[in-house]
Design an enzyme around this catalytic site. Sequence first.
Site, mmCIF file in Angstrom:
data_model
loop_
_atom_site.group_PDB
_atom_site.id
_atom_site.type_symbol
_atom_site.label_atom_id
_atom_site.label_comp_id
_atom_site.label_asym_id
_atom_site.label_seq_id
_atom_site.Cartn_x
_atom_site.Cartn_y
_atom_site.Cartn_z
ATOM 1 C CE LYS A 1 -4.257 -1.908 1.817
ATOM 2 N NZ LYS A 1 -3.876 -3.323 1.974
HETATM 3 C C1 LIG Z 1 -4.579 -4.403 1.390
HETATM 4 C C2 LIG Z 1 -3.859 -5.703 1.293
HETATM 5 C C3 LIG Z 1 -4.257 -6.724 0.396
HETATM 6 C C4 LIG Z 1 -5.510 -6.622 -0.456
HETATM 7 O O1 LIG Z 1 -5.391 -5.686 -1.490
HETATM 8 P P1 LIG Z 1 -6.716 -5.156 -2.234
HETATM 9 O O2 LIG Z 1 -6.235 -4.145 -3.209
HETATM 10 O O3 LIG Z 1 -7.581 -4.564 -1.163
HETATM 11 O O4 LIG Z 1 -7.362 -6.330 -2.880
HETATM 12 C C5 LIG Z 1 -3.493 -7.878 0.312
HETATM 13 N N1 LIG Z 1 -2.401 -8.043 1.082
HETATM 14 C C6 LIG Z 1 -1.990 -7.100 1.969
HETATM 15 C C7 LIG Z 1 -0.800 -7.367 2.799
HETATM 16 C C8 LIG Z 1 -2.693 -5.889 2.093
HETATM 17 O O5 LIG Z 1 -2.276 -4.980 2.985
#
Ligand SMILES: *Cc1c(COP(=O)(O)O)cnc(C)c1O
Length: 431
Positions: A107
């Site tokens: 993220k």
């Molecule tokens: C947010 C997150 C996801 C999921 O991603 P999306 O874009 O919401 O599908 C998967 N793995 C981790 C470690 C995350 O922080």
Amino acid sequence: MKYFSLNDKNHKVNFETAVLNSLGPKKGLYFPQEIKKLPQQFFEQISSLTPTQIAQKAIGPYVEDEIPPAELSKIIENTLDFDFPVKAVEDRVGVLELFHGPTLAFKDVGARFMAGSLGYFIKKGNLPGLTVLVATSGDTGGAVARGFLKVKGIEVVILYPKGKVSEIQEKQLTTLGENITALEVDGPFDTCQNMVKTAFLDPEIRQHKKLTSANSINVARWLPQMFYYFLAYRQLKHKDQKLAFSVPSGNFGNICAGLLAKEMGLPIDHFVAANNENNVVTRFLQTQKYEPTASVQTISNAMDVGDPSNFIRILELFSNNFEDLKKNLSSYSVSDSQTKQAVKEVFENTGYLLDPHGAVGYLGLKEFLKTHKDHYGIFLETAHPVKFLETIEAVIEKKIPLPPEIENLKHQEKKAVQISDYEDLKNFLLK
Ligand SMILES: *Cc1c(COP(=O)(O)O)cnc(C)c1O
């Protein structure tokens, strides 16, 4: 580029407005009006371009001149300030590691790009300051805090549930200072989220502060996730093989950005949405019925989502044509015990350490490859395994060394404001 609201196709705004508002009327998600194919030549030469050049080419059409190219290039360079390596794990299986950013989770990219874009629009328009208000159950808060740190004109307020985030996650939220404030809420995550929603609707607060959210519905957080797929492709030696990407999915923002990259011409043959037991999309692809449920708790907790907000964007990408969607996307759902088993087996057989989210991605890919013998598969590792230290150490029965940046965090002092109800939050925001 114009963006329309998925609730009302006649409501159109430019990139800046979509970024500043996050959502259209009646909470409609914004979607680009046109998806242009990139020229064949770009893909032929991609290995000779820098990551910034590639990313700028990819996102350029969605921003156009609303951010001048030199500024956009700076924002991208700052966003992609770490590595995105592809590594071989097994025969026909590679991993794309997305956890080399400052908070060790994927993220970081979306949060930084959004911070850069918002910061630019505030400076350019001389807009009054903004407050980014987020509730977090763990990873989002840290990435947002870090991404927005020291961005002028933006104050960040993060609510997190007391005692419910890991020690590392808490330190990532509470030690930055500057324009970042952490509010430690005496209650569960749902309480944090409800307080945030109430604040957004509170006329008294809206009179005093412009609030914005920083979750993946915002186009400036969603779109830059397409960079991962271009940067992975750039590294591949045999670009003519049939490619499948498996994406551990929760709110489906990341995989939706991958599918967008494919629509723009990136030669990926197929996507796999890897789900834990929160499997509304796996079921949808079997039955064509979309039946959201309350989320269930798993060890891959960033994917515990019962009604993924970006799935509607995926449907739009394929013009709501189910057959078309199925040609491009498969989905598998796995249990916690299968996830743990995969962490253990892959570690014992190859020495590669998966985190629980990556393990779900790995299992989804293996399932797909069983019936697709000529594909090369890549799964995404979305977080560093040390973020799930207890789970992973129990499974492999070994201690994992901490990376130095995490070791350092442990010695920094936590600073958080304690709150227990909505009045406390309101007083804080109006102060
Ligand atoms: C947010 C997150 C996801 C999921 O991603 P999306 O874009 O919401 O599908 C998967 N793995 C981790 C470690 C995350 O922080």
